[in-house]
Every structure is written in C-alpha cells, then in structure tokens.
Write a protein that holds these residues in place. Structure first.
Motif, PDB file in Angstrom:
ATOM      1  N   GLY A 114      29.803   8.909 -73.114  1.00  0.00           N
ATOM      2  CA  GLY A 114      28.538   8.852 -72.402  1.00  0.00           C
ATOM      3  C   GLY A 114      27.826   7.543 -72.653  1.00  0.00           C
ATOM      4  N   GLN A 115      26.573   7.473 -72.257  1.00  0.00           N
ATOM      5  CA  GLN A 115      25.776   6.262 -72.415  1.00  0.00           C
ATOM      6  C   GLN A 115      24.559   6.497 -73.311  1.00  0.00           C
ATOM      7  OE1 GLN A 115      25.306   5.553 -68.135  1.00  0.00           O
ATOM      8  NE2 GLN A 115      26.581   3.723 -68.315  1.00  0.00           N
ATOM      9  N   GLU A 116      24.681   7.479 -74.211  1.00  0.00           N
ATOM     10  CA  GLU A 116      23.606   7.687 -75.171  1.00  0.00           C
ATOM     11  C   GLU A 116      23.451   6.457 -76.057  1.00  0.00           C
ATOM     12  OE1 GLU A 116      26.231   9.577 -74.796  1.00  0.00           O
ATOM     13  OE2 GLU A 116      25.708  11.689 -74.545  1.00  0.00           O
ATOM     14  N   PHE A 117      24.581   5.809 -76.352  1.00  0.00           N
ATOM     15  CA  PHE A 117      24.578   4.560 -77.117  1.00  0.00           C
ATOM     16  C   PHE A 117      25.171   3.480 -76.226  1.00  0.00           C
ATOM     17  CE2 PHE A 117      24.656   7.997 -80.113  1.00  0.00           C
ATOM     18  CZ  PHE A 117      23.766   7.606 -81.095  1.00  0.00           C
ATOM     19  N   ILE A 118      24.510   2.335 -76.168  1.00  0.00           N
ATOM     20  CA  ILE A 118      24.945   1.293 -75.248  1.00  0.00           C
ATOM     21  C   ILE A 118      25.053  -0.045 -75.962  1.00  0.00           C
ATOM     22  CG2 ILE A 118      24.119   2.354 -73.114  1.00  0.00           C
ATOM     23  CD1 ILE A 118      21.575   0.686 -73.374  1.00  0.00           C
ATOM     24  N   ARG A 119      25.973  -0.827 -75.463  1.00  0.00           N
ATOM     25  CA  ARG A 119      26.111  -2.230 -75.858  1.00  0.00           C
ATOM     26  C   ARG A 119      25.796  -3.041 -74.612  1.00  0.00           C
ATOM     27  NH1 ARG A 119      29.589  -6.875 -76.683  1.00  0.00           N
ATOM     28  NH2 ARG A 119      29.917  -7.303 -78.904  1.00  0.00           N
ATOM     29  N   THR A 120      24.888  -3.974 -74.709  1.00  0.00           N
ATOM     30  CA  THR A 120      24.476  -4.755 -73.550  1.00  0.00           C
ATOM     31  C   THR A 120      24.641  -6.238 -73.836  1.00  0.00           C
ATOM     32  OG1 THR A 120      22.143  -5.030 -74.186  1.00  0.00           O
ATOM     33  CG2 THR A 120      22.748  -2.974 -73.061  1.00  0.00           C
ATOM     34  N   CYS A 121      24.706  -7.013 -72.770  1.00  0.00           N
ATOM     35  CA  CYS A 121      24.790  -8.463 -72.916  1.00  0.00           C
ATOM     36  C   CYS A 121      23.770  -9.119 -71.990  1.00  0.00           C
ATOM     37  CB  CYS A 121      26.193  -8.960 -72.597  1.00  0.00           C
ATOM     38  SG  CYS A 121      26.681  -8.714 -70.877  1.00  0.00           S
ATOM     39  N   ALA A 122      23.485 -10.373 -72.235  1.00  0.00           N
ATOM     40  CA  ALA A 122      22.536 -11.106 -71.399  1.00  0.00           C
ATOM     41  C   ALA A 122      23.020 -11.105 -69.953  1.00  0.00           C
ATOM     42  CB  ALA A 122      22.383 -12.538 -71.900  1.00  0.00           C
TER      43      ALA A 122
END
Length: 662
Positions: A114-122
C-alpha cells in the motif's frame, strides 16, 4: 502504531495564528530536530463550526471535503484568510476545495504493498523552486562534506523525502493550478503499464497566501525530510507578513510590463502583516462574501526582496524591464520543465549585462538537471557537474552571506552564499565520482542499459576495453529487469563492473565508503552496486541487490536486522527446506525471542531463511513490503508485523509453529 521516534508532524508554525475551540485537537506535537518552532494547529471537521482565525500564521486542515461542503461559510472564511497572506497545509480530499485533483492512497493487499508509507523524490529540476532548494530563513546549518552522515551520491537540496499517510489521506495528480514538489516513487505497485504520476506535495497560491499539500508525517531521519520541513516554515508568515510573493503564471506568460508590475504591486501590498493579520469572526457568524472568492492559481514564487527589485526594474522600463520579465519567464519555464522556453528566455534576459551572473546561476541549475540523465556518458556528466560547481562558487562570491530580506538589487543569485557554496562543494564531489570512470579506462563508459519499470531506472557500465555485447551486460540485464523480485523495487540503481582492485577501491572511496572492508566479489553503496570480475555471478548480484532494495527504504539511516538480510539473500521466494523447518521445530525457537539473541550458525541461516519464506508464504508481498517500510521508519519487527497483519503476538507465534509443523 507508534513511530514517533522518527516521525514529525507537518506542520509547525510561528505561534498565535489560530484560536481553537475547547473541543479542537492538535495531535501532531513533535518538534523537528534542530528547529525551534511550535506546531501548526490541526483543524478537523469538528472544529469548523466554532474555529476563529487570526493572522498571520498557518493551519493544518485535516477536515474532509464533506466537512467543508457541510460548512460552506467556514470554507469561504478559510480561503479569505489564506488570501490575505496566510498558509493552509492540506492532507485530505479537502484539497479539492483549493483546486487540487486528488486520488485515494492505495491500501495494502496480499500481493501488493500500500501507500501508507511513501518514498518521494523532487518533482522539479534542480533549484527550480525555493521549497526544494534547502535554504530556510531559520538558519544556515547546512550539511557539509565533512559530516559523516552526508550522502555524496545524492544531489544537494531536497531530493528524497520519506513520509507516512493516515487512512483518510490522499495524493494529488498533476493540475494546471498547482506546482508539484514531491513525486511518489511507487516501489510496490503491480501496475506494469505505468500509472499516472502521483504527488505527495504540491503548492498553489490563493491571493497573497499559499495552499500547500504535503504528507501528514515527514520522516526527519531518513532522506532530506528535516531539510524539507525546515524550508516549509519559510512560507509561514511572521510578524512582518508573508515573505514569499507569487507572480501569476498567466500574467508572466502575457509579458506585458504594466500588467506584471500591477500584479507584483498588488501581491506585495496584500502580503503585508497589516493585511495578513486581520482577524475573522467565528465561522458560525460568517456571511456569504459579497465579492467573488479567491481562486487558486499557479505562480512563480519570489521572495519580497526579489519582488521589490523586479518591480523597480519594471517601473524603470526599457531593457531592464524586458530582461527581467524574460528572466522570470525562464524561471517559470524551469519550474514547468519547458527547457526550450527556458533557453530562449535566458537569451532575451542576457541583453542586460547586470543579469549575467544570475543567468549563469540558472544555466548551472540546468546543467545539473542534464547531468542527472543516466543515459549520458560519464565524461559528459562529469563536465556538467563540474561546470555547475564552478558557477555556484562564483555565485557564492557575489551573493549575500546569508538569506535575508535585504538582498541587493543586483544580487547574482536567488540563494545565499552559504547555500551556493554548499551546492558547489557537493557538485564538485559528483564531478569527481564520474571523472573516475573514464579515467580508469581512458574512454567513456562503453555501454549503458536503461529502461523504465514503474519509474525505476537501471544503468550498467563497465571499464573493460572488450566488446560489451557479450555475457556481462546480458546477464545483468536479465537479473535486474524482473517483476517485483521481493515485492518492492529500488527507484534507481547503477551497476558498475570494475576490472582491477584499484578501480574497485577508488570507486568505493569516491562513493563515500568509509571503511576499507569489502567483499572480494563486490560491494553495495547506496544505490550503486560495484562488481569485481569475480563477482559477476548470480549469488553476488542477488546478495547486493537485496541490500539495495533494503537501502531504498532504510536510506542507510536505520540498521537492517541480520536475520532479514540473510533471509532475503538466501532465497525469499525459493522452495522451503523441510529439514530446516524440522530442525527449528525441534529446537523450539520462538518467533520473536530468537531475534533478540544470536542463533548459532548454521541454525541462524536456516532460521532466517525459513522465517522470511514464512512471511511471504503466509502474508504475501504486500504485507512484507509494509513490514519492511515500518521497520525502516523505526518500528520493531513485532509491532510492524502486528500492525500489518492485525494479529496479536500470541496469534503470530501460533501461526509460526503451525507453519513449522506443516
């Protein structure tokens, strides 16, 4: 679930902006490390009928769209308050009221995370937006190359941010009224077709104020979360009013000096403290506004000093006016990835010699963005980063010592000397890393293999002079490009094949390895896999690949349990060895207590392998990736598994024993 050790509430604010009713709650009360600021009060559906707003300040709106529809006067009052120069932080579908296009976050299922925890980038090119540059008005304690925890393989500024979402939180899609800030790197999706890009952070202006969509919780240990949280504070107005002024995109594209000057003057006036600080009555007595409500729109953010300087040039007319309009248009084009317009606009701005240094600055930002193209040969990348490093060093020599509202009119850079110097040092290190590659073979990388699977990039290069069409490249490609080998992917991986021990050692050192201990077959540093000639085999690649996949969540900031790494490396998806299960059952090793003690080898390897295989077989890819994400956020394995499965410790122990007996 409690992971407060590593989580920080978004957002914080200078105090006194909101008077909450007795029933209102402000749950997020952690302080960002090294940042002194009280919290931004949290506004829920229950608060809408009685909340009173005073300014200047900010609120974290956790009310839903349904709540705003049920309280239209409250919705209108919040927007009017924001338009006076204040800030609203958004996390739920209430963002729709401010013009954002939202999409629900994906829930975890058996075969998909799922997307409860996310890694994001600029989501924007390097330097394009102040919220991603990493310079906050609160201070200039920027990381230096001398600090042990600096990641020399990551660009400066805000590049990677980890966060977590609540059940009613959403993500946003691209839209004309908002500027994206953080793009979700969806490492656990099954979508092979390439789903539409989702964003975890974006910004739009509303009058003189700002509506900022952001993760509800930002991790300040991994990635650049602390830096991003600090820069967000810079958009919260203080005693002197709103520091940032947004020039409407539609006005800038029109190019009329008089209209742009009028828009700038109006925004500067509206963002004064005297306007932003005006109090609104309680929502229960707010009447429908007589004027049309403010409308969200895309803008180019300028700090007040820049805005005043541009306004003076526009009033002066002539080449000063046209050159600065072109400069603003170039900055807007960089913010929207329109590189052709960016180059053309900078050529027009170059007509004013006073802007030459700032033009060099923005060209350097473009060089950095081009250097991030994994398809370019190493010498070209090294030259781009090296040129940018020199340009930023020049900007540092001509810029104010610190970020300030009193910047000189002819400032050569929109950032302070401290930040420009930091950028220069970091990019010089990048140039050094890539200059090593051709230096070793006296030629560019002979090959690179690039593909995209759910925004995942892979690059393979080697130093040897022999043909690269043969076994090494095809072998690596076949093993890297696989469908969810462990249930999640690393967002960007580079595999480098070295020919000699000297090459291997030099690259480890350049990539930031601080110890001289490395396996003779290869090593993993961040998202790089270095292989010696002896390491071009499946076992070595699988071992290092598992480490990269764990790094994607931990960012080397959270220790990986030995049993997890061993279990993944030894065959997470392979056949379960019945003999190992019998040995573990006879030994009577409980599920959780064994992780707190050292298990003798070879029983330790057997335990780790069977445990990981049990997790996959019993709970699936989705649960396993969720458990790893929680552990990377600071949760214990016991709590992470319980949170993901909904089972108690006793129930999990019973499941474990039943699995061993089967």
């Amino acid at each position: 679930m409690t992971i407060s050790r590593y989580k920080v509430a978004l957002l914080l604010v200078l105090g006194g902006c909101v008077s909450l009713s007795p029933s209102a709650r402000a749950q997020n009360n952690l302080a960002i490390p090294t940042t002194k600021a009280p919290q931004v009060p949290e506004v829920t559906n229950a608060d809408l009928a009685t909340l009173e707003l005073t300014g200047p300040g900010a609120i974290s709106l956790r009310a839903t769209m349904a709540g705003l529809r049920a309280n239209p006067n409250a919705d209108a009052a919040i927007k009017a308050w924001v338009a006076r120069g204040n800030v609203v932080f958004l996390h739920t579908d209430a963002a729709q009221s401010f013009g954002f296009v939202t999409t629900p976050m994906r829930q975890m299922v058996h075969d998909e995370g799922g997307q409860e925890f996310i890694r994001t980038c600029a989501a924007l090119p390097f330097g394009a937006h102040p919220l991603l540059r990493g310079e906050a008005m609160a201070g200039q304690n920027l990381p230096s190359l001398d600090e042990r925890n600096i990641d020399v393989t990551r660009l400066p500024g805000v590049q990677v941010v980890f966060g977590s979402l609540r059940n009613d939180d959403v993500l946003v899609d691209a839209s004309d009224i908002a500027t994206p800030l953080l793009e979700v790197q969806d490492m656990t999706s099954n979508d092979e077709g390439g789903a539409d890009t989702q964003y975890a952070a974006a910004i739009t202006s509303l009058g003189a104020g700002w509506a900022i969509f952001s993760p509800d919780q930002i991790d300040t240990v991994r990635g650049d979360g602390e830096l991003f949280a600090r820069t967000l504070l810079d958009f919260v107005p203080g005693e002197t009013g709103q520091h940032w002024v947004g020039v409407p995109t539609r006005t800038l594209k029109g190019g009329d000096p008089a209209i742009i000057a009028a828009a700038l003057a109006a925004r500067l006036s509206a963002s004064d403290a005297s306007n932003g600080g005006a109090a609104l009555p309680a929502f229960g007595v707010v009447t429908t506004p007589a004027l049309a409500p403010p409308v969200s729109e895309s803008t180019l953010p300028l700090d007040r000093a820049e805005a005043n300087a541009f306004l003076a040039a526009l009033k002066a007319g002539g080449v000063r006016a046209t050159a600065r309009i072109a400069l603003m248009q170039a900055r807007l084009a960089l913010q929207t990835d329109d590189y052709l317009t960016f180059t053309a606009a900078l050529n027009v701005a170059d007509a004013d010699p006073a802007l030459s240094s700032e033009i060099d600055f923005w060209n350097a930002c473009m060089n950095v963005e081009q250097g991030c193209d994994v398809g370019k040969p190493a010498p070209e990348i090294a030259a781009l980063f090296g040129g940018a490093a020199r340009a930023f060093a020049q900007s540092a020599a001509l810029s104010p010592a610190v970020a300030t509202n009193q910047k000189a009119y002819a400032s050569a850079s929109p950032v302070s000397a401290v930040l420009a110097r930091n950028w220069s040092q970091r990019l010089a290190r990048f140039a050094e890393i890539y200059s090593l590659l051709p230096a070793m073979a006296q030629r560019p990388l002979l090959a690179h293999f690039t593909t995209t699977i759910r925004s995942t990039q892979y690059k393979i290069g080697e130093f040897t002079d022999k043909s690269v069409v043969g076994q090494p490249i095809s072998f690596l490609a076949s093993h890297l490009i696989v469908d969810r080998p462990l249930g999640w992917n690393a967002p960007h991986v580079e595999v480098i094949l070295t020919d000699t021990p000297q090459q291997f050692v030099a690259l480890r050192r350049a990539l930031g390895a601080r110890n001289g201990v490395a396996a003779p077959n290869g090593d993993q540093i961040k998202n790089y896999i270095l292989l010696t000639p002896a390491g071009r085999n499946e076992a070595t690649l699988r071992r290092l690949w598992c480490r990269v996949l764990l790094w994607a969540w931990t960012d080397d900031k959270v220790p990986v349990p030995g049993w997890l790494l061993t279990g993944l490396q030894e065959g997470a998806i392979g056949d379960i060895h019945h003999n190992s299960k019998v040995i573990l059952l006879q030994a009577g090793i409980p599920l959780f207590s064994a992780m707190r003690t050292d298990i003798p080898t070879p029983m330790g390897a057997a335990y780790s392998t069977v445990l990981v295989q049990w997790l996959y077989a019993n709970f699936g890819y989705g649960t396993m990736s969720n458990v790893v994400a929680q552990m990377a956020a600071g949760e214990t394995f016991e709590d992470a598994l319980g949170n993901a499965t909904g089972e108690t410790t006793e129930e999990l122990e019973d499941d474990w024993v039943a699995f061993l007996r089967a």
